[in-house]
Scaffold this active site. Structure first.
Site, PDB file in Angstrom:
ATOM      1  N   ASP A  47       0.805  -1.227   0.000  1.00  0.00           N
ATOM      2  CA  ASP A  47       0.000   0.000   0.000  1.00  0.00           C
ATOM      3  C   ASP A  47       0.840   1.281   0.000  1.00  0.00           C
ATOM      4  O   ASP A  47       1.782   1.417   0.792  1.00  0.00           O
ATOM      5  CB  ASP A  47      -0.873   0.052   1.257  1.00  0.00           C
ATOM      6  CG  ASP A  47      -1.782  -1.142   1.412  1.00  0.00           C
ATOM      7  OD1 ASP A  47      -1.635  -2.112   0.658  1.00  0.00           O
ATOM      8  OD2 ASP A  47      -2.637  -1.110   2.317  1.00  0.00           O
ATOM      9  N   TYR A 106       1.289  -0.685   9.902  1.00  0.00           N
ATOM     10  CA  TYR A 106       0.391  -0.879   8.771  1.00  0.00           C
ATOM     11  C   TYR A 106      -0.011   0.464   8.164  1.00  0.00           C
ATOM     12  O   TYR A 106       0.509   1.509   8.509  1.00  0.00           O
ATOM     13  CB  TYR A 106      -0.820  -1.700   9.207  1.00  0.00           C
ATOM     14  CG  TYR A 106      -0.570  -3.195   9.220  1.00  0.00           C
ATOM     15  CD1 TYR A 106       0.722  -3.728   9.254  1.00  0.00           C
ATOM     16  CD2 TYR A 106      -1.624  -4.100   9.212  1.00  0.00           C
ATOM     17  CE1 TYR A 106       0.953  -5.093   9.269  1.00  0.00           C
ATOM     18  CE2 TYR A 106      -1.410  -5.478   9.220  1.00  0.00           C
ATOM     19  CZ  TYR A 106      -0.123  -5.969   9.249  1.00  0.00           C
ATOM     20  OH  TYR A 106       0.090  -7.322   9.256  1.00  0.00           O
TER      21      TYR A 106
END
Length: 501
Positions: A47, A106
């Site tokens: 990502d 994350y």
């Protein structure tokens, strides 16, 4: 190498410098490696994170696992740019070095506040029984790129499962809001959860954002909301979405919805439209968008998919990012176009209108063309001399259709989900294509960004013919694209595990 759980989550300082250098060399020297897109320094990227404007420059981070082509102990790797095309590598920025992100830093977002950049991301923590606890973490980055003051902002509420991540921070009407991907505890459905704060310290949940009466699968990841030409655009990734709700073929889609506006206090989009695929190709996921200070909306995507393997996994590196695209809206449709500065990478322009465009290329180029109405045929890219190996664009400008086909690649990808992607176009109209190829990546912009088809392909790097299957009435321009060079920075990581405040 056998990737056990223990190996995936080894602290960074337990990997040798020699191993890291070997991995960096494999990534840099791979024939499939991209040269004008952001790609792995080593190992795996996924990502894009923290896409923002800070201290007069654009900043971007990506999820990185530097030690192999697997999902392991994630960190944020940092780049900056003055033009959204040439990126300076600033190295490892957000490390998994405290209890709250012990098993990975994350995804998340960033926003300039005062003279610092505020980072907001999900910390992945697991206990000795491998039970996950997600924490939403805040941190501050100064103008020198130093990240400090990591602290837990809030934990998941009781109505949400362990799947609670990927915050986007937004400021509106003097308040801060955070949008998070979430799965509700009761029905295990996907949602966008809205949180609010007036000081970035004290946060409370407002509730799930309403933009459809349809069930959005079992989880929503990577939610983003941006303002585009007076409208509100929500971009997100619903996992497990029923294909009768929206037409898609990839394992998980990346979707968007256009609405009149977002009312965060009432947790709803006003007059939302239908769901659409953000990209109609093979490999786009986890896109991140933001509004720059000049109001323009930009988006960049992970070119890779969860739970999907690629041939370069065998070389111990994986994935890349798309180029940055500027968003606009025309006739109710979201348009995505390359930022104008991509033209700075062009070499000398070559005009073309022949059946054979190139006998051979260096694997990194842009090809723009307008195909006249009333024709059908095939454009072969990255093809062998006998055309048995290729990437194909099949078009019919009379009936209005275009298909991207990677079924004749030397090495296949994700065959289970099909090797073609097709779109419908206006009938009896000229077809404009802007095609970018970067070794094992293709991005096709159709009719000024009305559609985008992105995908990875894996052919023999010496097989680079470009031609039509027969004589076509068209005009075109070809440019070799320059390589973006950036230095590799060493990973620095202490041995201590810190406790977030």
């Amino acid at each position: 190498m056998e990737w056990t759980r223990e190996k995936r989550y080894l602290p960074y300082n337990q990997w040798s410098a020699e191993k890291l250098l070997d991995l960096q060399a494999k990534a840099a020297n791979s024939p499939a490696q991209m040269h004008y897109h952001l790609h792995p320094i080593s190992g795996l990227v996924n990502d894009p994170n923290g896409f923002s404007y800070f201290n007069g420059e654009y900043h971007l981070f990506y999820q990185s696992y530097p030690f192999g082509a697997v999902h392991g102990l994630k960190s944020w790797w940092h780049f900056k740019s003055s033009d959204l095309v040439h990126w300076e590598n600033l190295g490892l920025a957000v490390k998994p070095d405290c209890k709250a992100d012990s098993h990975g830093a994350y995804s998340g977002s960033a926003m300039q506040i005062g003279d610092r950049l505020f980072l907001m991301y999900t910390g992945n923590h697991r206990d000795e029984n491998w039970i996950r606890t997600p924490y939403q973490i805040g941190a501050w980055m100064d103008k020198n790129g130093n990240v400090s003051d990591k602290h837990v902002l809030f934990e998941k509420p009781a109505n949400i499962t362990e799947h609670f991540r990927d915050p986007q921070i937004i400021k509106k009407n003097g308040h801060y809001y955070a949008l998070l991907g979430a799965q509700d505890q009761a029905e295990k459905h996907g949602h966008i959860d809205v949180w609010k704060s007036d000081n970035l310290t004290d946060w409370h949940e407002l509730g799930f954002l309403h933009f459809t009466d349809q069930t959005m699968g079992y989880m929503i990841e990577c939610p983003n909301i941006v303002n585009v030409d007076g409208k509100t655009v929500a971009i997100f990734c619903p996992q497990g979405l029923d294909q009768q709700v929206a037409n898609y073929r990839n394992i998980y889609p990346n979707m968007y919805v256009i609405a009149d506006q977002a009312d965060f206090e009432k947790t709803q989009l006003i007059n939302p439209g239908k769901l659409h695929n953000l990209d109609e190709g093979f490999d786009v996921y986890a896109s991140q968008a933001f509004n720059a200070p000049n109001g323009k909306a930009y988006v960049i995507s992970w070119v890779g998919l969860p739970d999907t393997t690629y041939p370069t996994d065998n070389e111990e590196w994986a994935n890349c990012l798309s180029q940055v695209k500027e968003l606009s809206i025309k006739d109710g449709k979201l348009l995505q176009q390359p930022v104008s500065s991509i033209k700075s990478l062009r070499g000398q322009e070559e005009q073309t209108n022949s059946q054979l465009i190139k006998e051979k290329t260096n694997g990194q180029y842009e090809l723009a063309m307008t195909i006249k109405a009333g024709q059908n045929g095939k454009l072969y890219l990255a093809a062998s001399d006998d055309l048995s190996q290729n990437v194909t664009l099949s078009f019919d400008t009379a009936k209005g259709s275009l298909t991207l086909d990677r079924s004749h690649n030397a090495q296949s990808v994700s065959e289970k989900y099909g090797q073609t992607r097709s779109i419908l176009l206006k009938q009896d109209a000229d077809l404009k294509l802007d095609i970018f190829v970067d070794h094992s990546l293709i991005e096709v912009f159709v009719n000024d960004g009305e559609h985008v088809l992105t995908g990875r392909f894996f052919n023999d790097p010496d097989k680079q013919k470009i031609c039509f299957d027969h004589k076509i009435d068209y005009t075109g321009q070809f440019w070799k694209m320059k390589t973006i060079l950036f230095k590799v920075k060493a990973i620095k990581n202490g041995s201590k595990t810190h406790r977030c405040s």
